[in-house]
Every structure is written in C-alpha cells, then in structure tokens.
Write a protein that holds these residues in place. Structure first.
Motif, PDB file in Angstrom:
ATOM      1  N   LYS A 176       1.361   1.408  -1.706  1.00 33.37           N
ATOM      2  CA  LYS A 176       0.439   1.322  -0.381  1.00 33.37           C
ATOM      3  C   LYS A 176       0.480  -0.279   0.097  1.00 33.37           C
ATOM      4  CE  LYS A 176      -2.626   5.013  -2.592  1.00 33.37           C
ATOM      5  NZ  LYS A 176      -3.957   4.942  -2.939  1.00 33.37           N
ATOM      6  N   TYR A 177       1.691  -0.611   0.426  1.00 36.65           N
ATOM      7  CA  TYR A 177       1.672  -2.200   0.885  1.00 36.65           C
ATOM      8  C   TYR A 177       0.447  -2.404   2.022  1.00 36.65           C
ATOM      9  CZ  TYR A 177       6.685  -1.104   0.012  1.00 36.65           C
ATOM     10  OH  TYR A 177       7.857  -0.571  -0.330  1.00 36.65           O
ATOM     11  N   SER A 178       0.498  -1.806   3.061  1.00 37.41           N
ATOM     12  CA  SER A 178      -0.418  -2.029   4.117  1.00 37.41           C
ATOM     13  C   SER A 178      -1.853  -1.809   3.700  1.00 37.41           C
ATOM     14  CB  SER A 178       0.106  -0.972   5.030  1.00 37.41           C
ATOM     15  OG  SER A 178      -0.172   0.254   4.825  1.00 37.41           O
ATOM     16  N   VAL A 179      -2.290  -1.044   2.987  1.00 34.81           N
ATOM     17  CA  VAL A 179      -3.568  -0.680   2.457  1.00 34.81           C
ATOM     18  C   VAL A 179      -3.997  -1.870   1.873  1.00 34.81           C
ATOM     19  CG1 VAL A 179      -5.411   0.763   0.972  1.00 34.81           C
ATOM     20  CG2 VAL A 179      -3.318   2.088   2.530  1.00 34.81           C
ATOM     21  N   VAL A 180      -3.332  -2.337   0.629  1.00 33.71           N
ATOM     22  CA  VAL A 180      -3.363  -3.478  -0.138  1.00 33.71           C
ATOM     23  C   VAL A 180      -3.681  -4.706   0.856  1.00 33.71           C
ATOM     24  CG1 VAL A 180      -2.937  -5.125  -1.927  1.00 33.71           C
ATOM     25  CG2 VAL A 180      -2.807  -2.793  -2.339  1.00 33.71           C
ATOM     26  N   ARG A 191       8.558  -8.518  -4.157  1.00 36.78           N
ATOM     27  CA  ARG A 191       6.949  -8.409  -4.065  1.00 36.78           C
ATOM     28  C   ARG A 191       6.703  -9.036  -2.604  1.00 36.78           C
ATOM     29  NH1 ARG A 191       8.423 -12.575  -6.910  1.00 36.78           N
ATOM     30  NH2 ARG A 191       7.277 -14.459  -6.578  1.00 36.78           N
ATOM     31  N   HIS A 192       5.365  -8.903  -2.425  1.00 37.99           N
ATOM     32  CA  HIS A 192       4.823  -9.323  -1.015  1.00 37.99           C
ATOM     33  C   HIS A 192       3.540 -10.420  -1.258  1.00 37.99           C
ATOM     34  CE1 HIS A 192       7.419  -6.338   0.082  1.00 37.99           C
ATOM     35  NE2 HIS A 192       6.527  -5.356  -0.369  1.00 37.99           N
ATOM     36  N   MET A 225       6.590   1.382   9.193  1.00 36.80           N
ATOM     37  CA  MET A 225       5.484   2.077   9.069  1.00 36.80           C
ATOM     38  C   MET A 225       4.388   1.215   8.412  1.00 36.80           C
ATOM     39  SD  MET A 225       5.691   5.181  10.674  1.00 36.80           S
ATOM     40  CE  MET A 225       3.951   5.449  10.318  1.00 36.80           C
ATOM     41  N   THR A 226       4.693   0.163   7.748  1.00 35.47           N
ATOM     42  CA  THR A 226       4.023  -0.738   7.239  1.00 35.47           C
ATOM     43  C   THR A 226       3.315  -1.601   8.194  1.00 35.47           C
ATOM     44  OG1 THR A 226       5.212  -0.948   5.147  1.00 35.47           O
ATOM     45  CG2 THR A 226       3.654  -2.717   5.680  1.00 35.47           C
ATOM     46  N   PHE A 227       4.046  -2.069   9.272  1.00 35.23           N
ATOM     47  CA  PHE A 227       3.389  -2.762  10.251  1.00 35.23           C
ATOM     48  C   PHE A 227       2.614  -2.103  11.068  1.00 35.23           C
ATOM     49  CE2 PHE A 227       4.632  -4.672  14.465  1.00 35.23           C
ATOM     50  CZ  PHE A 227       3.631  -5.751  14.276  1.00 35.23           C
ATOM     51  N   GLN A 228       2.952  -0.515  11.342  1.00 31.86           N
ATOM     52  CA  GLN A 228       2.095   0.283  12.265  1.00 31.86           C
ATOM     53  C   GLN A 228       0.662   0.739  11.373  1.00 31.86           C
ATOM     54  OE1 GLN A 228       3.065   1.223  15.365  1.00 31.86           O
ATOM     55  NE2 GLN A 228       4.737  -0.176  15.130  1.00 31.86           N
TER      56      GLN A 228
END
Length: 433
Positions: free
Chosen positions: A108-112, A69-70, A146-149
């Motif tokens: 959607k890691y980056s969105v959350v 998890r993150h 892509m998460t970082f971008q």
C-alpha cells in the motif's frame, strides 16, 4: 572492508560500511535538499526508487542498505522510508541514519505515504514527487500510475508537482566521504583487473574469469546486489558490452571488461581492454581513435570547462574516422551507476540496415500535453553545465565498426582543482599481453 579504519560503523549501527558515513554528512545532505525545497516552496518530497539506476535519491537521503524502497522527506520533521514488510524495520533503522523512521506498506505505497504526510502536517501542502517525470532513459517517470492517482484521492487538498531534478545538482558534486567510498570501489575494480590479467590465456572461458574477478573483489568488501554485474566479452560480434558467456577465448582476441564494482552503495565503473597477442590493423585503428578521445577527455575535465565542449570534442576522433558509439563516452557515477552529467548516448552513423535491428522510433513522451505542463512547472534555470571539482566520472570512450567490432576503455576519475585524478591506471590504453 570493516577492517579499513575509514569505514568502521558507529556504535549501534549494523556492521556494514555505509553505516560509517557520519552524521555531519547526513546533516550536509539534508540541508542541501531542504534548501532546494525551500527555493521551490515544496513542503515534502515523495521519492520513488524502483529498479536499476533509480534508487540513489533515496539512499542519498536515508543512507539505508540498498533495496527498492520509497521515502517521505519533509521540510521539517523526520524522514520516513517504507518498503513491503514490517519485519524489515529493525534492519532499516540500524542501517539508515539516525532520525530516519521505517514503515512496512504491505503493498500500500500510497496509503502509507498519505498517512505519513498527514502526520507531518503537510496534507494541504505542496508535495514534490521525485519520479513523476524525468529525462533521458527515465523521461516517463517511475511512480506507478495508480499510486499517483490514489495519492491525489487521499490528499485532495495537496498540490502535486514534479521534483525529479531537485537533488541532481546536490548529488553531482561528491563530498570527501563519498569520494572515499568511490576510491574503495575503484580499488576493488583494480583487484578485478589484476585477476583478469593473471588468468587470461587462450582456451579459458569468459565465465571463469568473471567468477574469479567477482570472488576476489567480494572477499575484499564489494557489495553483491541485484544490480551487481561485470560486463565481459571477447572476439568479434555485435560490439556491445554484454555479460560473460561460456565462450572460449582465443589467441589474438581482445577481452573487454566493464567493472560495476560497488562499495557501501557507491559505484566505480572503469572499462579495460586486454589484447591476447598483438592487435590487427583494424583493432589498432579503433584503439587509436579511443586513445585520442580519452586523452582529450582527460585534458578537458578541469573545473570551469563547459560540459558541452567536453561532449563535442571527445567524440571528434571517433566520428572523424567513420566510427560510431551507442553508449555515453563519459557519465557520472555515485549511488547510481549512471548519473548526471552524461555525454551523448549515441553518435555517428549507426548502421541500422541489419535485419536484427528494429526501426527507429518516432515521437516522444515530451509531446504529451500533461507531461509538458508538469515539466514546465518544475523547470529551473540551469545555464551552461560546467565541470566542477568533486565530480565522479566514468570514462568509457568507445569506437564501433559495422556492428562487428569495437574497442572501449577508460578509467574512473575524480575531478580535482588541477584536473582529473585517475583511479584505474590500467584502463588508459589497450593492454597487450
């Protein structure tokens, strides 16, 4: 076990031992982390926990049940951890410390992450990513490209920096509550050792011993997770700690055990060698080198001793006899099975002439211009690393010969003011049955 009064969860918490860690422990950790963040002028952390030996930073801050998890950890405000599904929210909020929120990201890691950072008011701040780059085995980081971008696209006013090392020092020194968990994990390893000693005889399968070892420790409270495994091998062959097989153990062979026992997320990792009968001359030579290296380690592991000195002197009995090793001789343990500090992974004349070995790789991610820029920005003054009271260390001193035979043993220890406290007395030498 929940019947152990040291590990009774607080009211309203899920009945798992990790939920017994106190709110004072939570506050201690959050204060340490935020102190480091302030020193680096970082407003918020994004911690990426993916796979083996890279989830401890999240669990150290949220105390949640183990899972990939993150976590968003802000300088001010409530932390937010996020995983795939919303319906895990009740479980996570009952196992995490009070004050930690949960969101399902549905892929959607980056969105959350971006939405949470905006809610906290840090969309224009300095964001530290734990897992952008790293060192050693994880030098290339763990955050998906892509998460970082997409994070950079969603938070165009934010400045992103690497913060992978921001928790290293804080986690290296264990609190009393953490040590209690490691002690319990070591008790479970000792139960496994006792089980192996009772079972070992000619004609028994490696697999049968492993199954009984795991049964005994799990019944007593050990965690079974994706990274729970026991290293168990016997006889000659490439000297690596592989998992158990259906091999039948023969008289005169040495059974080698590496225990990855875990309690409430905390690992204990002793190594034990058991000889079924007397050792031959070749095995005795390896054993003598390992025993001398282990003895040196236990003499040196006292507060104030330079880690570089430990690293060098523990290897001398191995290398001076012409042996080598391809695993660290000593490493930290805690919420990850391998944590800093770590001695050299490989040393000696590695026999690379065998056909099954691939050629050594040249080059490094550290030659990459962007990597070097990020690493330079995140650099902090370290100085000489010293052994300190409160370190939790696994000794696994190994001597290998000709890709054919090896001996490895060593206990889990806790560094105290007068030196190491040994948690696994059966791991101090080869046990001859």
């Amino acid at each position: 076990m929940l019947t152990d009064p040291r590990f009774i969860p607080r009211e309203g918490r899920t009945l798992v031992p990790g939920a017994s860690l106190s709110l004072n422990e939570r506050d201690r950790r959050w204060k340490l982390a935020r102190s480091e963040m302030k020193g680096r002028e970082i407003d918020c952390l994004i911690i990426i926990a993916r796979g083996y030996n890279s989830n401890g930073n999240v669990r150290w801050l949220d105390n949640g049940d183990y899972s990939e998890r993150h976590l968003i950890f802000p300088l001010e405000g409530d932390p937010m951890n996020f995983w795939l599904l919303q319906n895990w929210g009740k479980w996570f909020t009952e196992t995490c410390w009070e004050g930690v929120r949960y969101r399902g990201h549905e892929g959607k890691y980056s969105v959350v992450a971006a939405d949470t950072i905006k809610d906290l008011g840090y969309e224009g701040g300095k964001i530290g990513i734990v897992g952008l780059i790293g060192a050693g085995y994880a030098a290339e980081g763990s955050i998906p490209y892509m998460t970082f971008q997409n994070l950079k696209s969603l938070l165009p006013k934010a400045k992103f920096v690497d913060a992978t090392n921001i928790l290293t020092k804080a986690r290296m020194i264990k609190s009393k509550e953490e040590i209690a968990m490691i002690e319990k994990a070591s008790e479970l390893a000792n139960m496994e050792i006792d089980t192996a000693l009772k079972m070992l005889k000619p004609g028994i399968r490696e697999r049968d011993i492993m199954v009984e070892m795991d049964y005994v420790s799990m019944k007593a409270g050990a965690e079974f997770g994706r990274d729970h495994w026991t290293l168990l091998n016997s006889g000659e062959g490439y000297p690596v700690n592989h998992r158990d097989t259906n091999k039948i153990i023969q008289n005169g062979e040495i059974l080698q055990l590496g225990h990855y026992t875990r309690f409430a997320g905390y690992w204990s990792h002793p190594h034990v060698a058991i000889s079924l009968g007397s050792m031959n001359a070749e095995a005795k030579g390896l054993r003598d080198a390992v025993l001398e290296g282990t003895t040196i380690a236990l003499e040196l592991l006292k507060p104030g001793v330079e880690w570089s000195k430990v690293n060098k002197l523990v290897d001398e009995p191995i290398l001076s006899r012409g042996y080598y090793h391809e695993v660290p001789q000593i490493h930290g343990t805690g919420l990850d099975g391998i944590e800093p500090p770590v001695t050299d992974v490989c040393a000696g004349n590695i026999p690379n002439q065998y056909e099954w070995r691939e050629k050594s790789l040249e080059g490094s991610i550290e030659n990459n211009t962007e990597w070097k820029t990020i690493a330079e920005e995140s650099k902090t003054s370290k100085g000489e690393l010293l052994v300190e009271e409160g370190m939790s260390l696994a000794l696994e001193v190994k001597a290998a010969l000709e890709d054919r035979i090896a001996i490895c043993f060593g206990p889990q220890i806790i560094v105290e003011k007068d030196g190491p406290r040994i948690l696994n007395p059966d791991a101090m030498d080869v046990i001859e049955l």
